[in-house]
Design an enzyme around this catalytic site. Sequence first.
Site, PDB file in Angstrom:
ATOM      1  N   ASP A   6       0.849  -1.200   0.000  1.00 44.34           N
ATOM      2  CA  ASP A   6       0.000   0.000   0.000  1.00 44.34           C
ATOM      3  C   ASP A   6       0.885   1.251   0.000  1.00 44.34           C
ATOM      4  O   ASP A   6       1.828   1.348   0.775  1.00 44.34           O
ATOM      5  CB  ASP A   6      -0.892   0.003   1.239  1.00 44.34           C
ATOM      6  CG  ASP A   6      -2.106   0.907   1.107  1.00 44.34           C
ATOM      7  OD1 ASP A   6      -2.014   1.937   0.418  1.00 44.34           O
ATOM      8  OD2 ASP A   6      -3.138   0.579   1.710  1.00 44.34           O
ATOM      9  N   HIS A   8      -0.501   4.471   0.146  1.00 46.90           N
ATOM     10  CA  HIS A   8      -1.274   5.602   0.643  1.00 46.90           C
ATOM     11  C   HIS A   8      -0.794   5.996   2.034  1.00 46.90           C
ATOM     12  O   HIS A   8      -0.618   5.140   2.897  1.00 46.90           O
ATOM     13  CB  HIS A   8      -2.754   5.241   0.671  1.00 46.90           C
ATOM     14  CG  HIS A   8      -3.286   4.892  -0.676  1.00 46.90           C
ATOM     15  ND1 HIS A   8      -3.278   3.604  -1.155  1.00 46.90           N
ATOM     16  CD2 HIS A   8      -3.778   5.663  -1.664  1.00 46.90           C
ATOM     17  CE1 HIS A   8      -3.770   3.594  -2.386  1.00 46.90           C
ATOM     18  NE2 HIS A   8      -4.086   4.835  -2.716  1.00 46.90           N
ATOM     19  N   SER A  59      -4.354  -4.548   1.780  1.00 45.91           N
ATOM     20  CA  SER A  59      -3.699  -4.168   3.037  1.00 45.91           C
ATOM     21  C   SER A  59      -4.262  -4.957   4.215  1.00 45.91           C
ATOM     22  O   SER A  59      -3.553  -5.224   5.187  1.00 45.91           O
ATOM     23  CB  SER A  59      -3.889  -2.679   3.314  1.00 45.91           C
ATOM     24  OG  SER A  59      -3.361  -1.912   2.284  1.00 45.91           O
TER      25      SER A  59
END
Length: 118
Positions: A6, A8, A59
């Site tokens: 991930d 982000h 995730s």
Amino acid sequence: ATVKGDVHDIGKNIVGVVLGCNNFRVIDLGVMTPCDKILSTAIKEKANIVGLSGLITPSLDEMVHVAKEMERRGMKLPLLIGGATTSKKHTAVKIAPRYSRPVIHVVDASKSVVVCST
């Protein structure tokens, strides 16, 4: 840390700022962070809490993996779970059973201080 897979980091960054402004020392491991780096750093730095963040569905599986690995290593730190795809239900059903210590879903960055203070 934002878990492996991930990229982000907005939520993680907000939590870091909120905790930092409340006199918590935050070790930000960035994004795409492998499990071993998260846990090795927690041990080396004598962390009091491990926090995982993720925005995309894969995730969630990586968070389960981290919880299993914390259990395997005999860690005793609380595990905080947060991010847009996470939920209280998923944390309770999929992640918490893999780790015998507290696993807490933090619904919002603004709640992180209260959770970390208790």
